[in-house]
Design a protein around this motif. Sequence first.
Motif, PDB file in Angstrom:
ATOM      1  N   LYS A 102       0.844  -1.189   0.000  1.00 20.42           N
ATOM      2  CA  LYS A 102       0.000   0.000   0.000  1.00 20.42           C
ATOM      3  C   LYS A 102       0.885   1.247   0.000  1.00 20.42           C
ATOM      4  CE  LYS A 102      -3.688  -2.577   0.526  1.00 20.42           C
ATOM      5  NZ  LYS A 102      -4.670  -2.764  -0.577  1.00 20.42           N
ATOM      6  N   LEU A 103       0.937   1.927  -1.125  1.00 19.80           N
ATOM      7  CA  LEU A 103       1.734   3.148  -1.255  1.00 19.80           C
ATOM      8  C   LEU A 103       0.880   4.236  -1.899  1.00 19.80           C
ATOM      9  CD1 LEU A 103       5.135   1.699  -2.566  1.00 19.80           C
ATOM     10  CD2 LEU A 103       4.661   2.561  -0.263  1.00 19.80           C
ATOM     11  N   PRO A 104       1.195   5.502  -1.646  1.00 23.05           N
ATOM     12  CA  PRO A 104       0.429   6.591  -2.274  1.00 23.05           C
ATOM     13  C   PRO A 104       0.573   6.561  -3.794  1.00 23.05           C
ATOM     14  CG  PRO A 104       1.783   7.407  -0.466  1.00 23.05           C
ATOM     15  CD  PRO A 104       2.220   6.011  -0.718  1.00 23.05           C
ATOM     16  N   GLU A 105      -0.446   7.016  -4.478  1.00 21.38           N
ATOM     17  CA  GLU A 105      -0.408   7.082  -5.935  1.00 21.38           C
ATOM     18  C   GLU A 105       0.742   7.974  -6.391  1.00 21.38           C
ATOM     19  OE1 GLU A 105      -3.299   8.299  -9.717  1.00 21.38           O
ATOM     20  OE2 GLU A 105      -4.065   8.347  -7.658  1.00 21.38           O
TER      21      GLU A 105
END
Length: 298
Positions: free
Chosen positions: A224-227
């Motif tokens: 889960k990483l920021p766009e």
Amino acid sequence: MHKTLLISINAFCASILWAQAPSPPSPQTKLSVHWDELTAADFKDAIARAQGTCLLPFGILEKHGAHLPLGNDLLNVRYAALSAAQQEYAIVFPEYYFGQIFEAKHQPGTVAYSRRLQLDLLQETTDEMARNGCKKIIIVNGHGGNNSLLPFFAQTQLDTPHDYVVYVLGITRGGPGEPKHKSNPATDMHAGESETSMSMIARPDLVHLDRAPQESGADQARLKLPEGLYTGIWWYARFPNHYAGEGAVASRELGEFEAKTWINGITQAIRAVKADQESLRLQNEFYERSKHPLDTPQ
């Protein structure tokens, strides 16, 4: 006796006239589009007919689910490139699979060359193609893992002067009018419905649809990483089986559409490249100005 002698004389004269008569013109030699099938003399004619335009179909060796061959990308892109070259003549370079595939090193059969070798070999290949008359080289990509490598390679051609131009054509299989998909397009990325359908046209003998359900092509979503934030492990985090989509629902109808669309796209690219008179001129202008940047008009 006299009659026999006359017949012999007439036959002899006829044979002389036949021998002296000019041979009927032979039809124009059909030149193969395969670089490796041409003789040296035919290669010279082929370069002229192709107007110096050559294709480098670019694949890879990697796992494609449980149902497709390791060389699937190479087989598909060569099928499309060779078919296009038959429609708009161009010379097609032999099998080339020396690209970026580090993300599949954990799977059997994967061949992953070092980053330096990938770039060096590609540069020397295009240099050699150009030395042999290919002044317009279209790298036809058939592998998603090359999507960053090939534009970068094309950009590096501005570093050192070259007397030829490199063009990169991406994978162009889909389009308007495409048959309705049976799987989720968001995860149909690797050995899924679309690619398997294309393979059913290019090499149906190597497609094993009955094996497709043996593994999951679902997105594991383990990272889960920021766009906009990228890391190289993203693919493994999502698709550790090196399979994305549902190959079992592939169809010849979809494959025929995708094959036709891809072939047409390559054909149009060949025609556009043949007509292009500006890229090399601008490239040479750039090389000259880069020698004396302070003299470049502002």
